[in-house]
Write a protein that holds these residues in place. Sequence first.
Motif, PDB file in Angstrom:
ATOM      1  N   SER A 354       0.559  -1.683  -0.369  1.00  0.00           N
ATOM      2  CA  SER A 354       0.140  -0.223  -0.063  1.00  0.00           C
ATOM      3  C   SER A 354       1.100   1.288   0.000  1.00  0.00           C
ATOM      4  O   SER A 354       0.238   2.050  -0.114  1.00  0.00           O
ATOM      5  CB  SER A 354      -0.914   0.224   1.412  1.00  0.00           C
ATOM      6  OG  SER A 354      -0.108  -0.030   2.365  1.00  0.00           O
ATOM      7  N   GLN A 368      -7.647  -2.913  -2.389  1.00  0.00           N
ATOM      8  CA  GLN A 368      -9.199  -2.854  -1.408  1.00  0.00           C
ATOM      9  C   GLN A 368     -10.211  -4.580  -1.412  1.00  0.00           C
ATOM     10  O   GLN A 368     -10.751  -4.351  -0.352  1.00  0.00           O
ATOM     11  CB  GLN A 368      -9.799  -1.696  -1.926  1.00  0.00           C
ATOM     12  CG  GLN A 368      -9.234  -0.572  -1.652  1.00  0.00           C
ATOM     13  CD  GLN A 368      -9.213   0.125   0.218  1.00  0.00           C
ATOM     14  OE1 GLN A 368      -9.991  -0.468   0.871  1.00  0.00           O
ATOM     15  NE2 GLN A 368      -7.901   0.841  -0.054  1.00  0.00           N
ATOM     16  N   LYS A 372     -11.394  -6.624   1.014  1.00  0.00           N
ATOM     17  CA  LYS A 372     -13.702  -6.850   0.798  1.00  0.00           C
ATOM     18  C   LYS A 372     -13.800  -8.304   1.519  1.00  0.00           C
ATOM     19  O   LYS A 372     -13.961  -8.624   1.564  1.00  0.00           O
ATOM     20  CB  LYS A 372     -13.759  -6.434  -0.407  1.00  0.00           C
ATOM     21  CG  LYS A 372     -14.714  -5.387  -0.100  1.00  0.00           C
ATOM     22  CD  LYS A 372     -15.458  -4.712  -1.494  1.00  0.00           C
ATOM     23  CE  LYS A 372     -16.230  -3.875  -0.938  1.00  0.00           C
ATOM     24  NZ  LYS A 372     -17.095  -3.262  -2.682  1.00  0.00           N
ATOM     25  N   SER A 390      -8.023  -0.836   5.163  1.00  0.00           N
ATOM     26  CA  SER A 390      -8.356  -0.569   4.278  1.00  0.00           C
ATOM     27  C   SER A 390      -8.135   0.797   4.017  1.00  0.00           C
ATOM     28  O   SER A 390      -8.317   2.273   3.103  1.00  0.00           O
ATOM     29  CB  SER A 390      -9.667  -0.765   3.998  1.00  0.00           C
ATOM     30  OG  SER A 390     -11.113  -0.284   2.596  1.00  0.00           O
ATOM     31  N   TYR A 394      -6.251   4.278   1.493  1.00  0.00           N
ATOM     32  CA  TYR A 394      -6.739   4.694   1.226  1.00  0.00           C
ATOM     33  C   TYR A 394      -6.059   6.161   1.360  1.00  0.00           C
ATOM     34  O   TYR A 394      -5.641   7.123   0.069  1.00  0.00           O
ATOM     35  CB  TYR A 394      -8.353   5.050   1.006  1.00  0.00           C
ATOM     36  CG  TYR A 394      -9.097   5.990   0.592  1.00  0.00           C
ATOM     37  CD1 TYR A 394      -9.979   5.663  -0.960  1.00  0.00           C
ATOM     38  CD2 TYR A 394      -9.603   6.968   1.315  1.00  0.00           C
ATOM     39  CE1 TYR A 394     -10.766   7.162  -1.243  1.00  0.00           C
ATOM     40  CE2 TYR A 394      -9.962   8.450   0.657  1.00  0.00           C
ATOM     41  CZ  TYR A 394     -10.410   8.318  -0.208  1.00  0.00           C
ATOM     42  OH  TYR A 394     -10.860   9.361  -1.591  1.00  0.00           O
ATOM     43  N   GLU A 413     -14.537   0.697  -3.336  1.00  0.00           N
ATOM     44  CA  GLU A 413     -14.462  -0.390  -3.116  1.00  0.00           C
ATOM     45  C   GLU A 413     -13.757  -0.258  -1.916  1.00  0.00           C
ATOM     46  O   GLU A 413     -13.685  -1.351  -1.433  1.00  0.00           O
ATOM     47  CB  GLU A 413     -12.973  -0.990  -4.659  1.00  0.00           C
ATOM     48  CG  GLU A 413     -13.420  -0.689  -5.529  1.00  0.00           C
ATOM     49  CD  GLU A 413     -14.609  -1.760  -5.506  1.00  0.00           C
ATOM     50  OE1 GLU A 413     -14.506  -2.821  -4.846  1.00  0.00           O
ATOM     51  OE2 GLU A 413     -15.068  -1.927  -6.910  1.00  0.00           O
ATOM     52  N   CYS A 414     -13.708   0.690  -1.071  1.00  0.00           N
ATOM     53  CA  CYS A 414     -13.015   0.252   0.019  1.00  0.00           C
ATOM     54  C   CYS A 414     -14.431   0.048   1.540  1.00  0.00           C
ATOM     55  O   CYS A 414     -15.197  -0.052   0.881  1.00  0.00           O
ATOM     56  CB  CYS A 414     -12.851   1.958   0.209  1.00  0.00           C
ATOM     57  SG  CYS A 414     -11.756   2.813  -0.592  1.00  0.00           S
TER      58      CYS A 414
END
Length: 416
Positions: A354, A368, A372, A390, A394, A413-414
Amino acid sequence: MKKKLFIYFHKLREQLWFRPLLFCLLSVGAALFAHQADGTKLDTLVLNIKTESIKGLLDTISSSMLVISIFAVASMLSAFASASNTATPRSFKIVVTDDMSQNALSVFIGSFIFSIVATVALDNGFYGKSGLFILFLFTLSLLALVILTFLRWVNGISRLGRLEHTISQVESVTAKSLSKHIKHPFLNALPITNSLSDGQSVLSNSVGYVQHVDMSALQALAKEKGLKIQLNCLPGDFIHENFAITSFSNIEDLDLDEITKKMNDAILVGDTRWFDEDSRFGFIALTEIASKALSPGINDPGTAIQIIGSHERLFFLWNESSENDQKNEILYDCLTVPKISMADFFDDAFRPISRDGAGNIEVMLRLQKVFKSIETINHEEIKKLAIQYSKEAYKRAELSMKFKPDLDVLKKECLF
């Protein structure tokens, strides 16, 4: 003694000459064993085999196997260098112990030794009628084995050292180590509930990574001295000479020097980490490959996305564990062991990716989607950390991405 045998065997497995040596000894034994058939009832049952026909086969094997063996070693060394350069140097130990390559090299060198020994024995009239027949069968069988091994090796050497194959090997080794950890998170001992802060501490006599803990030796010591021992380090931890590797209930009239020596002997410390018992090391090696792929000089986000997929499969091993409802089997009831934090696994797997891929929308979208995915695992700590990481991923993307529509797509998508 057990610890020394473990260390010696582990180091032998990594040596390129170990399997070829075993096969050479087997080949010499086979060439000499054929002589044992002489003078038995087989003399009246077997066919007459001409010495020239066997010698022709042996000459063919001896003249070709040494060349093929040299070619095999050169190809393997090239593959090892490729794995270290394109993936990560940490993957070298996995690639060098590849079964297919070591087995092929063993067959090639062993066949060469067999042909030399058998030829010398033939020239000196070592075999009778039955011995020649058995030697002929051995030679034909060995020739068939060489052909099959060579065909399989040619198919496999094209993949050895390639990045995709190296990733697959590292993932496979990591899955084995992680499955072992998930099944026995406390090394078949008890978890630490009440720390022995007021007990006697034993300091390490080495500086380096913990590679192996001989739990049975510590259990035997605890039983002998009537102790409760708390282990303060696990395979993969870096320790130093002022680090308390263990703590134990303080009992008078104990030989502290003896206990210190035995506890240090039970904990193997080395310069590098081992994949076998260090469940986090595989995640680190995989993530290093992803970080290298995301460097400006290489710029290969596809490899990073592939690594994220590997992490996803590895985390779902906890889902299988939950479904099987596995329990910690207690074999060492006098020992307590610390827990590896789930956050450490997340850090090893996702934080570098990340960070290094924060400006790449494709990598961050895949990251992301993985959060999920693993958030659905039946594990409360994984669910919480998936949401936390997550958010952090971001925030990193917000600092790196300048194109707002990309951020808008990513936000959808978070998990928050």
